[in-house]
Design a protein around this motif. Structure first.
Motif, PDB file in Angstrom:
ATOM      1  N   ASP A  34      11.520 -51.430  39.980  1.00 22.79           N
ATOM      2  CA  ASP A  34      11.993 -52.736  39.522  1.00 22.79           C
ATOM      3  C   ASP A  34      11.909 -52.837  38.003  1.00 22.79           C
ATOM      4  O   ASP A  34      12.810 -53.363  37.338  1.00 22.79           O
ATOM      5  CB  ASP A  34      11.153 -53.823  40.194  1.00 22.79           C
ATOM      6  CG  ASP A  34      11.559 -55.229  39.770  1.00 22.79           C
ATOM      7  OD1 ASP A  34      12.716 -55.393  39.320  1.00 22.79           O
ATOM      8  OD2 ASP A  34      10.731 -56.150  39.891  1.00 22.79           O
ATOM      9  N   ALA A  35      10.820 -52.280  37.444  1.00 21.75           N
ATOM     10  CA  ALA A  35      10.644 -52.354  35.997  1.00 21.75           C
ATOM     11  C   ALA A  35      11.466 -51.309  35.243  1.00 21.75           C
ATOM     12  O   ALA A  35      11.859 -51.528  34.089  1.00 21.75           O
ATOM     13  CB  ALA A  35       9.162 -52.186  35.659  1.00 21.75           C
ATOM     14  N   ALA A  41      16.370 -55.063  41.208  1.00 25.34           N
ATOM     15  CA  ALA A  41      15.462 -56.154  40.842  1.00 25.34           C
ATOM     16  C   ALA A  41      14.826 -56.764  42.078  1.00 25.34           C
ATOM     17  O   ALA A  41      15.497 -56.973  43.099  1.00 25.34           O
ATOM     18  CB  ALA A  41      16.221 -57.231  40.063  1.00 25.34           C
ATOM     19  N   MET A  42      13.510 -57.020  41.968  1.00 25.32           N
ATOM     20  CA  MET A  42      12.748 -57.723  43.004  1.00 25.32           C
ATOM     21  C   MET A  42      11.891 -58.761  42.288  1.00 25.32           C
ATOM     22  O   MET A  42      10.723 -58.518  41.979  1.00 25.32           O
ATOM     23  CB  MET A  42      11.865 -56.743  43.799  1.00 25.32           C
ATOM     24  CG  MET A  42      12.642 -55.776  44.676  1.00 25.32           C
ATOM     25  SD  MET A  42      11.520 -54.694  45.593  1.00 25.32           S
ATOM     26  CE  MET A  42      12.596 -54.083  46.866  1.00 25.32           C
ATOM     27  N   PRO A  43      12.431 -59.929  42.029  1.00 25.72           N
ATOM     28  CA  PRO A  43      11.709 -60.900  41.185  1.00 25.72           C
ATOM     29  C   PRO A  43      10.498 -61.546  41.835  1.00 25.72           C
ATOM     30  O   PRO A  43       9.591 -61.994  41.127  1.00 25.72           O
ATOM     31  CB  PRO A  43      12.793 -61.954  40.889  1.00 25.72           C
ATOM     32  CG  PRO A  43      13.791 -61.820  41.992  1.00 25.72           C
ATOM     33  CD  PRO A  43      13.778 -60.369  42.369  1.00 25.72           C
ATOM     34  N   GLU A  44      10.426 -61.570  43.172  1.00 20.40           N
ATOM     35  CA  GLU A  44       9.315 -62.227  43.843  1.00 20.40           C
ATOM     36  C   GLU A  44       8.240 -61.205  44.230  1.00 20.40           C
ATOM     37  O   GLU A  44       8.538 -60.061  44.554  1.00 20.40           O
ATOM     38  CB  GLU A  44       9.802 -62.955  45.092  1.00 20.40           C
ATOM     39  CG  GLU A  44      10.858 -64.019  44.819  1.00 20.40           C
ATOM     40  CD  GLU A  44      10.320 -65.176  43.992  1.00 20.40           C
ATOM     41  OE1 GLU A  44       9.084 -65.409  44.036  1.00 20.40           O
ATOM     42  OE2 GLU A  44      11.111 -65.838  43.284  1.00 20.40           O
ATOM     43  N   TRP A  45       6.967 -61.657  44.217  1.00 18.52           N
ATOM     44  CA  TRP A  45       5.844 -60.759  44.474  1.00 18.52           C
ATOM     45  C   TRP A  45       5.855 -60.163  45.878  1.00 18.52           C
ATOM     46  O   TRP A  45       5.394 -59.046  46.101  1.00 18.52           O
ATOM     47  CB  TRP A  45       4.529 -61.506  44.251  1.00 18.52           C
ATOM     48  CG  TRP A  45       4.297 -62.620  45.257  1.00 18.52           C
ATOM     49  CD1 TRP A  45       4.664 -63.915  45.125  1.00 18.52           C
ATOM     50  CD2 TRP A  45       3.678 -62.493  46.535  1.00 18.52           C
ATOM     51  NE1 TRP A  45       4.325 -64.651  46.227  1.00 18.52           N
ATOM     52  CE2 TRP A  45       3.709 -63.794  47.122  1.00 18.52           C
ATOM     53  CE3 TRP A  45       3.099 -61.448  47.257  1.00 18.52           C
ATOM     54  CZ2 TRP A  45       3.195 -64.050  48.391  1.00 18.52           C
ATOM     55  CZ3 TRP A  45       2.576 -61.710  48.511  1.00 18.52           C
ATOM     56  CH2 TRP A  45       2.629 -62.998  49.075  1.00 18.52           C
ATOM     57  N   TRP A  46       6.361 -60.903  46.852  1.00 15.19           N
ATOM     58  CA  TRP A  46       6.326 -60.478  48.251  1.00 15.19           C
ATOM     59  C   TRP A  46       7.454 -59.526  48.626  1.00 15.19           C
ATOM     60  O   TRP A  46       7.401 -58.863  49.669  1.00 15.19           O
ATOM     61  CB  TRP A  46       6.385 -61.708  49.166  1.00 15.19           C
ATOM     62  CG  TRP A  46       7.592 -62.596  48.911  1.00 15.19           C
ATOM     63  CD1 TRP A  46       7.663 -63.643  48.054  1.00 15.19           C
ATOM     64  CD2 TRP A  46       8.877 -62.477  49.528  1.00 15.19           C
ATOM     65  NE1 TRP A  46       8.909 -64.222  48.061  1.00 15.19           N
ATOM     66  CE2 TRP A  46       9.682 -63.511  48.978  1.00 15.19           C
ATOM     67  CE3 TRP A  46       9.437 -61.621  50.468  1.00 15.19           C
ATOM     68  CZ2 TRP A  46      11.026 -63.690  49.339  1.00 15.19           C
ATOM     69  CZ3 TRP A  46      10.761 -61.806  50.832  1.00 15.19           C
ATOM     70  CH2 TRP A  46      11.539 -62.826  50.281  1.00 15.19           C
ATOM     71  N   PRO A  98      16.238 -62.007  50.875  1.00 17.03           N
ATOM     72  CA  PRO A  98      16.738 -62.927  49.833  1.00 17.03           C
ATOM     73  C   PRO A  98      16.173 -62.590  48.455  1.00 17.03           C
ATOM     74  O   PRO A  98      14.985 -62.287  48.300  1.00 17.03           O
ATOM     75  CB  PRO A  98      16.232 -64.296  50.308  1.00 17.03           C
ATOM     76  CG  PRO A  98      15.984 -64.139  51.776  1.00 17.03           C
ATOM     77  CD  PRO A  98      15.545 -62.727  51.961  1.00 17.03           C
ATOM     78  N   GLY A  99      17.056 -62.591  47.460  1.00 21.93           N
ATOM     79  CA  GLY A  99      16.646 -62.415  46.077  1.00 21.93           C
ATOM     80  C   GLY A  99      16.603 -60.980  45.591  1.00 21.93           C
ATOM     81  O   GLY A  99      16.512 -60.727  44.384  1.00 21.93           O
ATOM     82  N   VAL A 100      16.661 -59.989  46.495  1.00 23.80           N
ATOM     83  CA  VAL A 100      16.638 -58.580  46.090  1.00 23.80           C
ATOM     84  C   VAL A 100      18.020 -58.188  45.586  1.00 23.80           C
ATOM     85  O   VAL A 100      19.039 -58.485  46.224  1.00 23.80           O
ATOM     86  CB  VAL A 100      16.206 -57.673  47.250  1.00 23.80           C
ATOM     87  CG1 VAL A 100      16.311 -56.208  46.861  1.00 23.80           C
ATOM     88  CG2 VAL A 100      14.775 -57.999  47.656  1.00 23.80           C
ATOM     89  N   VAL A 101      18.066 -57.473  44.438  1.00 29.40           N
ATOM     90  CA  VAL A 101      19.332 -57.082  43.825  1.00 29.40           C
ATOM     91  C   VAL A 101      19.420 -55.556  43.759  1.00 29.40           C
ATOM     92  O   VAL A 101      18.545 -54.907  43.172  1.00 29.40           O
ATOM     93  CB  VAL A 101      19.481 -57.675  42.411  1.00 29.40           C
ATOM     94  CG1 VAL A 101      20.776 -57.191  41.765  1.00 29.40           C
ATOM     95  CG2 VAL A 101      19.440 -59.191  42.470  1.00 29.40           C
ATOM     96  N   VAL A 102      20.452 -54.992  44.385  1.00 28.32           N
ATOM     97  CA  VAL A 102      20.800 -53.574  44.244  1.00 28.32           C
ATOM     98  C   VAL A 102      22.281 -53.557  43.902  1.00 28.32           C
ATOM     99  O   VAL A 102      23.132 -53.886  44.737  1.00 28.32           O
ATOM    100  CB  VAL A 102      20.522 -52.776  45.528  1.00 28.32           C
ATOM    101  CG1 VAL A 102      20.915 -51.316  45.342  1.00 28.32           C
ATOM    102  CG2 VAL A 102      19.061 -52.872  45.919  1.00 28.32           C
ATOM    103  N   VAL A 111      16.699 -45.200  44.924  1.00 29.29           N
ATOM    104  CA  VAL A 111      15.578 -45.839  45.602  1.00 29.29           C
ATOM    105  C   VAL A 111      15.229 -45.080  46.882  1.00 29.29           C
ATOM    106  O   VAL A 111      14.051 -44.820  47.176  1.00 29.29           O
ATOM    107  CB  VAL A 111      15.919 -47.311  45.919  1.00 29.29           C
ATOM    108  CG1 VAL A 111      14.813 -47.949  46.764  1.00 29.29           C
ATOM    109  CG2 VAL A 111      16.124 -48.099  44.630  1.00 29.29           C
ATOM    110  N   ALA A 112      16.254 -44.707  47.665  1.00 30.61           N
ATOM    111  CA  ALA A 112      16.014 -43.987  48.921  1.00 30.61           C
ATOM    112  C   ALA A 112      15.333 -42.646  48.676  1.00 30.61           C
ATOM    113  O   ALA A 112      14.404 -42.257  49.401  1.00 30.61           O
ATOM    114  CB  ALA A 112      17.336 -43.787  49.658  1.00 30.61           C
TER     115      ALA A 112
END
Length: 708
Positions: A34-35, A41-46, A98-102, A111-112
């Motif tokens: 993510d960084a 992008a994975m903006p949420e902690w969970w 929800p909220g995950v961006v690829v 990623v895989a």
């Protein structure tokens, strides 16, 4: 004191540890990606925690189901297609959370690959045996289905062929720690080591045909010319391999009873085959049963069902390509001889045999053990391939040998987990004799030499060889040696020239219609030469059948004297109208029909079985008019192959004729084994000793296509 069930608890603990560790590290990896990774992008902690869990479900549950449909994509792209499909799965996960961006498929593939790599690393860290998991899951499925046990079945046998590994090289590799699995089997006393002597044709085609089918008559080389069809047979051709098997199979081969052939030239009449040359051209039609091959999933599915396997093999192939390039550069820089050209496509072809095919074959064998098949015969080709180009015991050849040893160790461990008890028999089809390639050493190939002596100067005297631009200026000394040889200094050459001068030649045989060339290239009008390692075969197409010595003397008076005097030729077999089969050498001749030797016996350097083996080939229907064996130097243990190889085989002389046989100590010890047909009888006898039924001759209407 051993606690009951402790082993199961320990294995279960490792499985749980792997699942937890993979999950935790996958979460961390997704946070790092993510960084670091643009477009992810994975903006949420969970979100990393949930996505890591979903990816685990995708790999363990959904992916094997998808692969049943998409397996050809994985196979034909050598595993790369697996990650394209997994990348598509990652995209699907991004849509579901929800909220995950690829942003695109390329990002999803990265990623895989990263998460799959974690699975492979963690398995190694916790010491988890993937084969153990495979068998345990399979055992649970069998229990649920109520499958019958295998308690009353005789033990199965895995015949594992290490292609091209001579017994002396094996002994040194065991001694030096390059083959620890073999060393353990011998040190514990569970296995014994024996030697077997190959036929004159010490190459895979003749050996495996004899081992699997009990008959290798008229298999003269890895390739040979058949005058009646004007066709060069090649064991590497699927059509020719199928024809060879058709001629030699009676439907009762070594693998005829519930057997499997993996990565072989011939099937041994096995019902289950993959990567087997003679089974590729499937034949159907009137009076023939279409040979059944395993579906696309044979071996491949078990391998590609784990995404980490494809990544592991891909990385291993890249490492092997790098190893090959590095070894070739080091040889050139150090001026190592003998050596051959190793560029072009070869590094990729080498990785195909040493890594990719090897891994798929091992997976197929594990599937065979899971299915409880009675006998499996598999060929590990990598060492032979690298030995041809690098050398018999050079460092990169031994590295390939170590890798094969590890895979055999893996299979040995798997035999302890299979639903049926299995024995391992390891063997080789031949050895290799090292030497400087004929064309590199003497400046012209054997094809060009015969063509020139038959009156046809060759525009490229090194035709059929790979020229080495790094050759030294020492070639002039070789030219001086050849000039002396052409003067006929040897006693047999002088004797042959005297015969020609006296006109002691037989009347010409009737010629065929013009001797028109067919699909076999001529080195001179009416002359075909085929090279097969340390053996070369010359045929005169203007004459039907076997052409006799007296006719050759009349038509090509310089051919035989120059051949027997050539420093790269050990002996020549030719048929005489007066004396029958005669073996000619520089300093003597051997009449095989009577055993009369004049001068020095040219067969002495080739061992006590040479005369019988050569005599046998003389009786083959397609024996060439001239059979030329390279010169073997016992003092240096080397010979110059007629093909552009360093380590080579195919004829008589040195280690190429001495294979090994590693067998369980409880099996009846074999007597001296000479020839692949004799080795077949030993292996067949062991199956009978274990309680396997003798194969029955199929009825005419059900004979497999490869056996008709």
């Amino acid at each position: 004191m051993r606690v009951p069930g402790a082993g199961r608890l320990l294995r279960g603990g490792r499985v749980l540890a792997r699942m937890v560790l993979v999950w935790v590290l996958a979460v961390g990896a997704l946070q790092l990606l993510d960084a670091w990774l643009t477009g992810f992008a994975m903006p949420e902690w969970w979100q990393p925690t949930v996505c890591a869990l979903l990816f685990g479900v995708l790999s363990a549950v959904v992916w094997p189901l998808v692969l049943r449909i998409a397996l050809p994509v994985a196979v034909f792209t050598l595993g790369i297609g697996s990650f394209l499909l997994l990348g598509a799965g990652v995209l699907a996960i991004s849509f579901a959370v929800p909220g995950v961006v690829v942003t695109d498929l390329g990002t999803a593939v990265v990623v895989a690959v990263a998460v799959a790599a974690l699975g492979a690393v963690v398995s190694s860290l916790v010491g988890l045996d993937e084969d153990e998991l495979f068998f345990r899951r399979a055992a649970r499925r069998r229990a649920r289905r109520g499958a019958a046990g295998a308690g009353e079945m005789p033990p199965g046998v895995l015949f594992l062929q290490v292609d091209g590994l001579g017994i002396d090289t094996l002994r040194r590799a065991v001694r030096d720690g390059d083959m620890p699995t073999f060393a353990r089997l011998l040190d514990t006393g569970s296995h014994r080591l024996a030697e077997w002597h190959t036929d004159w044709s010490s190459q895979t085609g003749a050996s495996v045909c004899g081992i699997l089918h009990g008959d290798n008559s008229d298999v003269i080389g890895f390739r040979w010319y058949e005058k009646d069809r004007d066709h060069v047979m090649a064991c590497s051709s699927p059509e020719d391999a199928a024809e060879i098997e058709r001629r030699h199979s009676d439907g009762r081969g070594l693998l005829a009873v519930d057997g499997a052939a993996r990565g072989n030239l011939f099937t041994g009449d096995a019902a289950h085959t993959s990567l087997t040359m003679s089974a590729l051209p499937l034949v159907s039609g009137s009076g023939r049963r279409r040979r059944t091959r395993d579906a696309m999933g044979a071996g491949y599915y078990a391998y590609f069902a784990n995404p980490a396997n494809a990544l592991r093999t891909f990385v291993g192939a890249l490492v092997d390509i790098g190893r090959e390039v590095s070894a070739a550069v080091r040889q050139r820089r150090a001026g190592v001889v003998p050596r051959v050209s190793r560029g072009g496509f070869y590094p990729f072809a080498r990785a195909g045999t040493t890594v990719i095919v090897r891994d798929v074959v091992v997976s197929a064998i594990i599937e065979d053990m899971l299915a409880g098949r009675a006998a499996v015969y598999a060929d590990f080709l990598g060492y032979d391939e690298v030995g041809h180009h690098s050398g018999v015991e050079r460092f990169d050849s031994l590295a390939v040998l170590r890798a094969i040893d590890r895979q055999i160790g893996r299979l040995h461990r798997a035999t302890q987990l299979a639903p049926r008890r299995y024995h391992i028999v390891a063997l080789s089809d031949h050895g290799q004799t090292q030497g400087w390639a004929f064309a590199d050493r003497f400046g012209e190939s054997i094809e060009a030499l015969v063509g020139r002596l038959c009156g046809q100067p060759q525009p490229d005297p090194r035709r059929g060889a790979h020229p080495d631009p790094g050759r030294t200026s020492e070639g002039w000394q070789v030219g001086a040696v050849l000039a002396e040889a052409s003067s006929g200094g040897g006693p047999i050459a002088r004797r042959l020239r005297d015969r020609v001068e006296r006109g002691a030649s037989a009347p010409d045989r009737p010629r065929t219609a013009g001797g028109a060339p067919g699909d076999a290239a001529r080195v001179a009008p009416g002359v075909v030469v085929v090279a097969s390692g340390h053996l070369a075969m010359a045929s005169f197409t203007d004459h039907p059948g076997r052409v006799e010595l007296e006719t050759i003397e009349r038509e090509f008076p310089e051919l035989l004297p120059s051949l027997v005097d050539h420093p790269g030729v050990g002996f020549v077999l030719v048929r005489s109208a007066e004396f029958g089969p005669v073996v000619l050498g520089r300093d003597g001749l051997h009449r095989l029909a009577t055993g009369v030797v004049i001068g020095e016996d040219p067969l002495v350097p080739y061992g006590p079985h040479a005369a019988d083996l050569v005599r046998r080939v003389d009786g083959f229907p397609h024996c060439a008019d001239l059979m030329i064996n390279s010169r073997y130097d016992p003092a240096r243990d080397e010979a110059s192959p007629f093909e552009p190889h360093v380590g080579s085989h195919g004829g008589l002389g040195g280690a190429q004729s001495h294979g090994f046989l590693l067998h369980p100590a409880g099996f009846p010890a074999p007597d001296e084994i000479v020839g692949a047909e004799a080795l077949h009888r030993v292996l067949r006898g062991w199956l009978t000793h274990l309680g396997h039924p003798e194969p029955e001759r199929p009825a005419p209407s059900t004979v497999p296509a490869a056996a008709e």
